[in-house]
Design an enzyme around this catalytic site. Structure first.
Site, PDB file in Angstrom:
ATOM      1  N   HIS A  93       0.682  -1.044  -0.013  1.00 24.07           N
ATOM      2  CA  HIS A  93      -0.153  -0.171  -0.129  1.00 24.07           C
ATOM      3  C   HIS A  93       0.804   1.102  -0.039  1.00 24.07           C
ATOM      4  O   HIS A  93       0.561   2.044  -0.731  1.00 24.07           O
ATOM      5  CB  HIS A  93      -0.902   0.057   1.306  1.00 24.07           C
ATOM      6  N   HIS A 118      -4.523   6.396  -5.413  1.00 25.32           N
ATOM      7  CA  HIS A 118      -5.790   6.927  -4.921  1.00 25.32           C
ATOM      8  C   HIS A 118      -6.115   8.268  -5.723  1.00 25.32           C
ATOM      9  O   HIS A 118      -5.669   8.932  -6.469  1.00 25.32           O
ATOM     10  CB  HIS A 118      -5.373   7.424  -3.268  1.00 25.32           C
ATOM     11  N   HIS A 127      -7.241  -1.805  -5.567  1.00 22.68           N
ATOM     12  CA  HIS A 127      -7.560  -2.295  -4.367  1.00 22.68           C
ATOM     13  C   HIS A 127      -7.965  -3.936  -4.496  1.00 22.68           C
ATOM     14  O   HIS A 127      -7.931  -4.784  -3.702  1.00 22.68           O
ATOM     15  CB  HIS A 127      -8.250  -1.791  -3.201  1.00 22.68           C
ATOM     16  N   HIS A 263     -15.397   5.399   2.665  1.00 24.62           N
ATOM     17  CA  HIS A 263     -13.821   4.727   2.588  1.00 24.62           C
ATOM     18  C   HIS A 263     -13.042   5.565   3.602  1.00 24.62           C
ATOM     19  O   HIS A 263     -12.428   4.973   4.246  1.00 24.62           O
ATOM     20  CB  HIS A 263     -13.397   4.503   1.169  1.00 24.62           C
ATOM     21  N   HIS A 267     -11.544   5.086   7.376  1.00 26.73           N
ATOM     22  CA  HIS A 267     -10.063   5.024   7.797  1.00 26.73           C
ATOM     23  C   HIS A 267      -9.763   5.655   8.893  1.00 26.73           C
ATOM     24  O   HIS A 267      -9.114   5.581   9.693  1.00 26.73           O
ATOM     25  CB  HIS A 267      -9.260   5.653   6.483  1.00 26.73           C
ATOM     26  N   PHE A 284      -1.734   6.551   4.378  1.00 32.56           N
ATOM     27  CA  PHE A 284      -1.551   5.850   3.359  1.00 32.56           C
ATOM     28  C   PHE A 284      -0.351   4.749   3.646  1.00 32.56           C
ATOM     29  O   PHE A 284      -0.385   3.428   3.264  1.00 32.56           O
ATOM     30  CB  PHE A 284      -1.446   6.521   1.877  1.00 32.56           C
ATOM     31  N   HIS A 297     -11.644  -2.771   3.118  1.00 34.68           N
ATOM     32  CA  HIS A 297     -11.419  -2.846   1.778  1.00 34.68           C
ATOM     33  C   HIS A 297     -12.111  -3.992   1.049  1.00 34.68           C
ATOM     34  O   HIS A 297     -12.808  -3.736  -0.149  1.00 34.68           O
ATOM     35  CB  HIS A 297     -10.037  -2.814   1.347  1.00 34.68           C
TER      36      HIS A 297
END
Ligand code: C2O
Length: 367
Positions: A93, A118, A127, A263, A267, A284, A297
């Site tokens: 990631h 992203h 993803h 999303h 997070h 990230f 995810h």
């Protein structure tokens, strides 16, 4: 020209977006191990029949939970430099989001531009592939070709807390630690706190009923009213030559409804605000270090499937060649370096996994 991740030997220390990261507890050396200097092969789907069914975490059986934890434990037990190790999987990631890769293969002129998948139309397909290999690796580690990762069903009231299995001690006897526990989570948001999928950094202090209503109408907006075409759902065009940080003539991509909405909110809601960079889920570079990232995810990925199944006109994948031909490089479950394309992740039948059904009450929750 589509975005193409280069070979892993063309990977550099993460830089973009983490210039300002101080005290990176997870480290910024995010490149995968180089096992071969050969170029990645194009991925060929293995022939198999059993479909992997990803269960909703809140309904998972004890047997399943034991199996899942055993798989993560096996992953954590691998040496760090093994491409299947827990750390290497987490670093994927960071590498794809913090500028370890450049747009090199796309042509010389883009050599200096780094990759950030992203906030663009690469968000969903990248993803999907990431989880695909992660799941297959876990299955291989426990010798179960039908193994599937759980999904965090935060769009359904029965799943609107951090699933117990991520916080409770391991079920398997004689092991003390829970391998899917992560210490860097917001202590205020552990069970039984209800998730706020419209979280903006402040707790609302509303009743459960009100929070559920807020969540369901956020889902309706992000899945239906504000997601009526491929661009608003997937995010905007991102091709070689574009740079998120450089507002030059090539432009910057736009972000899709789910990515920008539930999303990111989840997070931030899970992340530990006491950590210097909101580790793990709030950054990230570190998000992949929390096992809940993959369950989160999985549900994001499930939203892609559901969005299409709603059968509304306009609910289809981008058909632009620059989207279809965009590619990434991963180590598969056999430690082969493979290149995969967006065009091959559209059909779940090909990928051979699916989601256990869960009701979608938000679909009737027009605010
Ligand atoms: Cu790659 Cu949830 O972010």
């Amino acid at each position: 020209v589509p975005i193409a991740a280069p070979n892993v030997s063309d990977c550099a220390i993460a830089s973009k977006g983490i210039h300002n990261i101080k005290d990176a507890v997870r480290g910024v050396a995010c490149c995968p191990p180089v096992l071969t200097l050969n170029s990645p092969k194009n991925y060929v789907f293995p022939k198999e029949t059993a479909v992997r069914i990803r269960p909703a975490a809140q309904r998972a059986s004890d047997d399943y939970i034991d199996k899942y934890k055993a798989a993560i434990k096996a992953m954590r037990d691998l040496p760090d430099d093994h491409p299947h190790s827990f750390k290497q999987q987490a670093k994927i990631h960071c590498a794809y989001c913090n500028g370890s890769y450049t747009q090199k293969e796309s042509g010389k002129e883009y050599e200096h531009l780094t990759l950030q998948i992203h906030n663009s139309w690469l968000f969903f397909p990248f993803h999907r592939w990431y989880l695909y290999f992660y799941e297959r690796i876990l299955g291989k580690l426990i010798d179960d070709p039908t193994f599937a990762i759980p999904y965090w069903n935060w769009d359904n009231p029965t799943g609107m807390i951090i699933p117990d299995l991520f916080e409770k001690p391991i079920q398997v006897r004689e092991r003390k630690e829970n391998p899917v526990f992560d210490a860097y989570r917001d202590a205020r948001h552990l069970p039984p706190a209800l998730v706020d999928i419209d979280y903006n950094g402040e707790d609302r202090g509303v009743s459960c009923i009100d929070q559920i209503t807020i969540n369901l109408s956020a889902m309706y907006k992000q899945m239906i009213s504000n997601a009526s075409d491929p661009t608003s759902f997937f995010g905007g065009r991102y091709v070689a030559g574009m740079d998120h940080d450089d507002k030059n003539s090539h432009g910057t991509p736009s972000v899709g409804s789910i990515e920008a909405g539930c999303h990111t909110a989840v997070h931030r809601w899970v992340a530990d605000p006491r950590m210097p960079n909101n580790e793990d889920m709030g950054n990230f570079y570190s998000a992949g270090y929390d096992p809940i990232f993959y369950a989160h995810h999985a549900n994001v990925d499930r939203m892609w499937k559901i969005w299409k199944e709603l059968g509304i006109r306009g609910h289809r994948e981008p058909t632009d060649k620059d989207w279809l031909d965009a590619s990434y490089v991963f180590y598969d479950e056999n430690e082969e370096l493979v290149r995969v394309y967006n065009r091959d992740c559209v059909d779940l039948n090909k990928l051979n996994y699916d989601y256990e059904t869960s009701r979608i009450p938000w679909a009737r929750n027009r605010p």
